[in-house]
Design a protein around this motif. Structure first.
Motif, PDB file in Angstrom:
ATOM      1  N   GLN A   1       0.828  -1.211   0.000  1.00 53.71           N
ATOM      2  CA  GLN A   1       0.000   0.000   0.000  1.00 53.71           C
ATOM      3  C   GLN A   1       0.862   1.260   0.000  1.00 53.71           C
ATOM      4  O   GLN A   1       0.555   2.243  -0.689  1.00 53.71           O
ATOM      5  N   ARG A   2       1.949   1.225   0.759  1.00 54.33           N
ATOM      6  CA  ARG A   2       2.842   2.382   0.782  1.00 54.33           C
ATOM      7  C   ARG A   2       3.515   2.598  -0.575  1.00 54.33           C
ATOM      8  O   ARG A   2       3.685   3.734  -1.024  1.00 54.33           O
ATOM      9  N   LYS A   3       3.926   1.500  -1.220  1.00 48.61           N
ATOM     10  CA  LYS A   3       4.519   1.616  -2.543  1.00 48.61           C
ATOM     11  C   LYS A   3       3.531   2.209  -3.535  1.00 48.61           C
ATOM     12  O   LYS A   3       3.883   3.043  -4.375  1.00 48.61           O
ATOM     13  N   LEU A   4       2.263   1.748  -3.430  1.00 45.89           N
ATOM     14  CA  LEU A   4       1.233   2.266  -4.334  1.00 45.89           C
ATOM     15  C   LEU A   4       0.997   3.749  -4.104  1.00 45.89           C
ATOM     16  O   LEU A   4       0.841   4.522  -5.053  1.00 45.89           O
ATOM     17  N   VAL A   5       0.995   4.165  -2.836  1.00 42.15           N
ATOM     18  CA  VAL A   5       0.809   5.590  -2.514  1.00 42.15           C
ATOM     19  C   VAL A   5       1.952   6.417  -3.080  1.00 42.15           C
ATOM     20  O   VAL A   5       1.747   7.492  -3.658  1.00 42.15           O
ATOM     21  N   ARG A   6       3.201   5.921  -2.917  1.00 38.67           N
ATOM     22  CA  ARG A   6       4.353   6.654  -3.456  1.00 38.67           C
ATOM     23  C   ARG A   6       4.299   6.737  -4.978  1.00 38.67           C
ATOM     24  O   ARG A   6       4.643   7.771  -5.563  1.00 38.67           O
ATOM     25  N   LEU A   7       3.887   5.640  -5.626  1.00 35.38           N
ATOM     26  CA  LEU A   7       3.784   5.633  -7.075  1.00 35.38           C
ATOM     27  C   LEU A   7       2.765   6.658  -7.553  1.00 35.38           C
ATOM     28  O   LEU A   7       3.021   7.424  -8.491  1.00 35.38           O
ATOM     29  N   ARG A   8       1.608   6.687  -6.891  1.00 32.66           N
ATOM     30  CA  ARG A   8       0.571   7.660  -7.272  1.00 32.66           C
ATOM     31  C   ARG A   8       1.032   9.088  -6.999  1.00 32.66           C
ATOM     32  O   ARG A   8       0.708  10.006  -7.765  1.00 32.66           O
ATOM     33  N   ALA A   9       1.773   9.281  -5.927  1.00 38.51           N
ATOM     34  CA  ALA A   9       2.279  10.623  -5.615  1.00 38.51           C
ATOM     35  C   ALA A   9       3.264  11.089  -6.681  1.00 38.51           C
ATOM     36  O   ALA A   9       3.231  12.262  -7.106  1.00 38.51           O
ATOM     37  N   ARG A  10       4.146  10.171  -7.135  1.00 38.40           N
ATOM     38  CA  ARG A  10       5.097  10.544  -8.194  1.00 38.40           C
ATOM     39  C   ARG A  10       4.368  10.875  -9.489  1.00 38.40           C
ATOM     40  O   ARG A  10       4.734  11.824 -10.188  1.00 38.40           O
ATOM     41  N   ARG A  11       3.353  10.090  -9.817  1.00 40.20           N
ATOM     42  CA  ARG A  11       2.581  10.373 -11.028  1.00 40.20           C
ATOM     43  C   ARG A  11       1.877  11.720 -10.937  1.00 40.20           C
ATOM     44  O   ARG A  11       1.847  12.494 -11.896  1.00 40.20           O
ATOM     45  N   SER A  12       1.315  12.018  -9.774  1.00 39.49           N
ATOM     46  CA  SER A  12       0.642  13.311  -9.588  1.00 39.49           C
ATOM     47  C   SER A  12       1.635  14.460  -9.688  1.00 39.49           C
ATOM     48  O   SER A  12       1.343  15.515 -10.264  1.00 39.49           O
ATOM     49  N   LEU A  13       2.836  14.242  -9.127  1.00 41.26           N
ATOM     50  CA  LEU A  13       3.870  15.277  -9.206  1.00 41.26           C
ATOM     51  C   LEU A  13       4.270  15.536 -10.650  1.00 41.26           C
ATOM     52  O   LEU A  13       4.408  16.694 -11.068  1.00 41.26           O
ATOM     53  N   ARG A  14       4.453  14.456 -11.431  1.00 39.23           N
ATOM     54  CA  ARG A  14       4.828  14.634 -12.839  1.00 39.23           C
ATOM     55  C   ARG A  14       3.724  15.345 -13.604  1.00 39.23           C
ATOM     56  O   ARG A  14       4.001  16.232 -14.423  1.00 39.23           O
ATOM     57  N   THR A  15       2.475  14.956 -13.357  1.00 37.75           N
ATOM     58  CA  THR A  15       1.360  15.615 -14.050  1.00 37.75           C
ATOM     59  C   THR A  15       1.298  17.093 -13.687  1.00 37.75           C
ATOM     60  O   THR A  15       1.119  17.955 -14.556  1.00 37.75           O
ATOM     61  N   GLY A  16       1.466  17.394 -12.399  1.00 39.12           N
ATOM     62  CA  GLY A  16       1.456  18.796 -11.975  1.00 39.12           C
ATOM     63  C   GLY A  16       2.586  19.589 -12.593  1.00 39.12           C
ATOM     64  O   GLY A  16       2.410  20.759 -12.971  1.00 39.12           O
ATOM     65  N   ALA A  17       3.764  18.960 -12.723  1.00 43.09           N
ATOM     66  CA  ALA A  17       4.905  19.647 -13.335  1.00 43.09           C
ATOM     67  C   ALA A  17       4.644  19.950 -14.806  1.00 43.09           C
ATOM     68  O   ALA A  17       4.984  21.041 -15.300  1.00 43.09           O
TER      69      ALA A  17
END
Length: 447
Positions: free
Chosen positions: A12-28
């Protein structure tokens, strides 16, 4: 297999980190596109100010306009070659070529500098394009805007790891550049598919659309919601359908001849191209003289991008398009062949508008406004051989959906006629010179 509570928590933590990285890239990507859209609007305003400055100078003295061209064109070429050779020309071929170089990193993962889409290059391009417009050069800002926006996108997202690759970001930036330059978001996406990418990677869908929307929002916030040539919605009749294929032939041939001549001068294997490579500044001075003569013969109709002349024709406030069509064709060829920053999008629209107006005087059944709109779409298609982009961009510029059918007909006929004269599309013929290191050096030397 049943996971233990600890393993479940780790996943679950890995999935949260993965989604956070994707959101960061999209925001960038969104933030970069917003900044790029703002840069496009700022560039547009600088260009408008440069053209207004030229109008004041030319109004002060009748000989000032031609003199500025004779002096300004070789000066801009000399400065381009000294400061940033990759700033020469349109910028669209450079973006197409830069997209062929993977993720822009070497084997060790270090970022590779690419002068075709560097910030130094685009800053020089902006400054010199404005200088040439102030001198009365027949150039457009739309091609340079594509390079500017693509460079800003790559620069602001260069720190990202994973996510969209460099080519996707360049294509998205180019699409956003067209959308922001003309306030035509659909045309920006079509341009990415038809011209920049020559096909579409499904994984790039989200990035391209996000970039276009974000840049469009920034442009809207700064420049407002405007139609490039004004709202001209109406109802096209049978006369537009009859005029469309005829104008397609006329404008396709004219655009194909322009493309063939420009390609021969810039990248062909002939004595003119070789002499230009040996004497670039002298050649640019001759181009300045040619543009000055075109301006004198046409009564000043060839100065600048040609927006005001094209708009006047659309609203029936210009008697004949002969001077504009002939003079603009020659002046734009001279400016594009010189190697100075800036290129052919807006001047092509003005040339097509002149051809359409001339046709409306010859063909008694045609409606002036419809003929001018069809002429712009047909000639732009003849030059760049991108019929969908040309048709959609004119539809969004004029906000006249009733002309979609005639516009597509005219553009398709124009492309067929242009292909018979210039088999290789202009931007892709020019992009070949910027693809490989040795060819890039040759292109910069010849620019």
């Amino acid at each position: 297999m049943t996971l233990s509570p600890v393993e479940t928590l780790v996943r679950q933590r890995k999935l949260v980190r993965l989604r956070a990285r994707r959101s960061l890239r999209t925001g960038a990507v969104i933030a970069a596109a917003v900044a790029a859209g703002a840069a496009a609007v700022g560039f547009a305003r600088l260009c408008d100010g440069a053209m207004a400055l030229h109008q004041r100078w030319a109004a002060a003295s009748p000989w000032m306009g031609p003199l500025l061209l004779v002096v300004g064109m070789p000066l801009c070429v000399w400065l381009t070659r000294r400061l940033a050779p990759a700033a020469a020309g349109s910028g669209i071929p450079q973006v197409i070529a830069a997209g062929d170089v993977g993720r822009g990193r070497d084997a060790s993962g270090a970022k590779v500098h690419d002068d075709r889409v560097s910030m130094r290059t685009v800053l020089v391009k902006v400054a010199l394009a404005c200088l040439l417009l102030a001198c009365g050069g027949s150039i457009g800002r739309e091609g340079p805007t594509v390079q500017v926006v693509a460079a800003v996108m790559v620069f602001l997202t260069g720190w990202l790891r994973g996510g969209p690759d460099r080519r996707t970001l360049l294509v998205a930036g180019g699409a956003a550049g067209v959308a922001a330059a003309f306030n035509t978001p659909i045309a920006g996406i079509v341009f990415a598919v038809e011209e920049l990418a020559r096909g579409f990677d499904k994984r790039a869908n989200t990035v391209v659309i996000l970039a276009v929307i974000s840049a469009g929002v920034a442009a809207y916030a700064i420049g407002g919601n405007y139609a490039y040539f004004g709202d001209m919605s109406g109802s096209a009749g049978w006369n537009a359908w009859i005029s469309a294929p005829i104008l397609g032939v006329v404008t396709g041939v004219a655009g194909g001849l322009f493309s063939r001549c420009l390609t021969a001068i810039l990248v062909g294997d002939n004595p003119i191209r070789r002499w230009r490579a040996r004497r670039p500044i002298v050649f640019a001075a001759l181009c300045g003289v040619t543009a000055a003569l075109a301006a004198v013969i046409s009564g000043g109709a060839t100065y600048g991008a040609g927006y005001e002349r094209a708009r006047s024709l659309l609203f029936g406030r210009f008697a004949s398009g002969l001077d504009l069509a002939g003079g603009k064709w020659l002046a734009t060829l001279a400016a594009a062949a010189s190697g100075a920053p800036g290129r052919i999008f807006a001047p092509s629209l003005a040339t097509g508008a002149g051809l359409g107006a001339l046709f409306s005087h010859v063909a008694p059944w045609s409606v002036g406004r419809d003929a001018v709109t069809l002429g712009m779409a047909g000639y732009l298609t003849g030059v760049v051989q991108a019929p969908l982009t040309s048709a959609v961009i004119l539809m969004e510029m004029t906000r006249d959906p009733s002309l979609v059918g005639p516009l597509l007909t005219c553009a398709l006929v124009a492309r067929r006629c242009s292909e018979a004269i210039a088999p290789t599309p202009l931007y892709h013929a020019l992009a070949r010179a910027w693809t490989r290191p040795r060819r890039r050096a040759e292109a910069a030397e010849n620019a």
